[in-house]
Design an enzyme around this catalytic site. Structure first.
Site, PDB file in Angstrom:
ATOM      1  N   PHE A   1     -19.331   1.030  -2.614  1.00 58.00           N
ATOM      2  CA  PHE A   1     -20.552   1.032  -3.438  1.00 58.00           C
ATOM      3  C   PHE A   1     -21.805   0.759  -2.612  1.00 58.00           C
ATOM      4  CE2 PHE A   1     -23.783  -0.847  -6.137  1.00 58.00           C
ATOM      5  CZ  PHE A   1     -23.824   0.070  -7.178  1.00 58.00           C
TER       6      PHE A   1
ATOM      7  N   TYR B   1       0.850  -1.200   0.000  1.00 54.96           N
ATOM      8  CA  TYR B   1       0.000   0.000   0.000  1.00 54.96           C
ATOM      9  C   TYR B   1       0.883   1.245   0.000  1.00 54.96           C
ATOM     10  CZ  TYR B   1      -3.694  -3.321   1.401  1.00 54.96           C
ATOM     11  OH  TYR B   1      -4.566  -4.382   1.476  1.00 54.96           O
TER      12      TYR B   1
ATOM     13  N   GLY C   1     -18.064  -3.157  -0.237  1.00 56.46           N
ATOM     14  CA  GLY C   1     -18.061  -3.191  -1.706  1.00 56.46           C
ATOM     15  C   GLY C   1     -17.287  -2.022  -2.283  1.00 56.46           C
TER      16      GLY C   1
END
Ligand SMILES: NC(=O)c1ccc[n+]([C@@H]2O[C@H](COP(=O)([O-])OP(=O)(O)OC[C@H]3O[C@@H](n4cnc5c(N)ncnc54)[C@H](OP(=O)(O)O)[C@@H]3O)[C@@H](O)[C@H]2O)c1
Length: 327
Positions: free
Chosen positions: A208, A56, A205
């Site tokens: 989302f 990351y 999600g």
């Protein structure tokens, strides 16, 4: 915050994913100071499982988490991942779980995290070039040396999990699991047979399911480096088709008097005391919202509506990313 079990490891039943603070969903709104406040607020709310990875950034997210945990290390079950950076000069986004690479990777992660031990150290992606037995052998040595406490795998499938566990106990599998990505349900019986916990990544999600990304214009506004700009579920006709899922989650949230993010997390919590979502946010108000899902109770009818949501349109990763995922 109630606790959950990943094998022998006791953790808060909701964790915090730090990735988006430096990687994947950056762009407008990224602010290291607010990210650090978010980690501190999470700890104050009883969250103790903090998740990062060497890739990351690369590296910057571990640095940030290390800074945030200064003086607070003993309150945290700290997890990070190796295996997507090759330290022999081939660099980031190279799959490498060879023992030599692991021995280099762990030293860098310990330094950036400002600690002498990592509580849960995951292989980030299965390495088809290195037998999993060799990888687990190197990790077992790190356990013996006290550099890591527990071993995890990520996006591994049945054969690798069984072979790995035969060498050294696997404490957790970290894989994508949410209302719109359900294939982990196939593997849960094996995990339970072996006493391995499931850490559910991207439990919202990729945002989302919270209903905050609904139109092509919303996706267009994201930073060019944002994963979702190329994700099959967020692009083309799939985006509009998938809105029905977000709308159903919102409808249940309205009934419960909760937010859609809380419903998505509360549903995961109904899967069992060995399933631990690690929602990602870089904002204090959202870590408060997400953590409060611990107190959200869904009725049997609501769970059944959520269980029967229409499957998502589009793969949960791009084709290239799926090549690195074992199924
Ligand atoms: N093992 C793996 O291969 C792998 C892969 C992906 C992720 N992970 C781990 O899993 C963690 C979580 O996954 P993720 O970050 O991909 O996805 P996620 O938790 O499903 O969603 C994160 C996104 O949702 C937004 N968000 C969070 N809470 C919200 C709320 N209450 N309302 C509206 N939006 C909200 C965040 O934005 P803001 O930050 O702006 O709030 C961010 O854009 C990561 O941080 C990482 O540690 C692991």
């Amino acid at each position: 915050m109630r606790n959950a079990h990943l094998g022998p490891l006791e953790v808060s039943r909701i964790g915090l994913g730090a990735m988006g603070m430096s990687h994947g969903y950056t762009g407008a709104g990224t602010d290291d100071a607010e990210s650090i406040r978010t980690i501190h607020r999470a700890l104050d709310l009883g969250v103790n499982l903090i998740d990062t990875a060497e890739i990351y950034g690369p590296y910057t997210n571990e640095d940030l988490v290390g800074r945030a945990l200064k003086g607070r290390r003993d309150r945290v079950v700290l997890s990070t991942k190796f295996g997507l950076v090759a330290h022999d000069g081939r660099g980031p986004w190279t799959v490498d779980s060879s023992p030599a690479n692991i021995r280099l990777a762990v030293e860098g992660s310990l330094r950036r995290l400002g600690t002498d031990h990592i509580d849960l150290y995951y292989q980030h992606r299965v390495d088809r070039q290195t037998p999993i037995e060799d990888t687990m052998g190197a990790l077992a040595e790190l356990v013996q040396q006290g550099k890591i406490g527990h071993v995890g795998l990520s996006e591994a499938w049945t054969d690798t999990i069984r072979r790995a566990h035969a060498v050294h106990p696997v404490t957790a599998l970290q894989s994508e699991y949410s209302l719109w990505t359900r294939d982990q349900e196939e593997i849960l019986p094996l995990l339970r047979e072996l006493g391995i916990g499931l850490v559910a990544y991207s439990p919202l999600g990729h945002g989302f399911l919270t209903g905050t990304l609904r139109t092509a214009a919303d996706i267009e506004r994201l930073d060019d480096s944002d994963f979702r700009k190329n994700n099959p579920r967020f692009t083309g006709e799939n985006l509009a088709r998938n809105l029905a899922i977000a709308d159903e989650v919102q409808a249940v949230a309205d009934q419960v008097g909760a937010t859609p993010a809380q419903v998505a997390l509360a549903w995961l919590l109904t899967r069992g005391g060995d399933v631990v979502p690690i929602p990602g946010t870089k904002r204090v108000h959202r870590v408060e919202e997400n953590t409060a899902a611990d107190a959200v109770e869904l009725t049997a009818d609501q769970i059944s509506v959520l269980d029967r949501l229409a499957p998502a349109e589009g793969g949960h990763h791009t084709d290239a990313q799926m090549q690195m995922i074992e199924r």
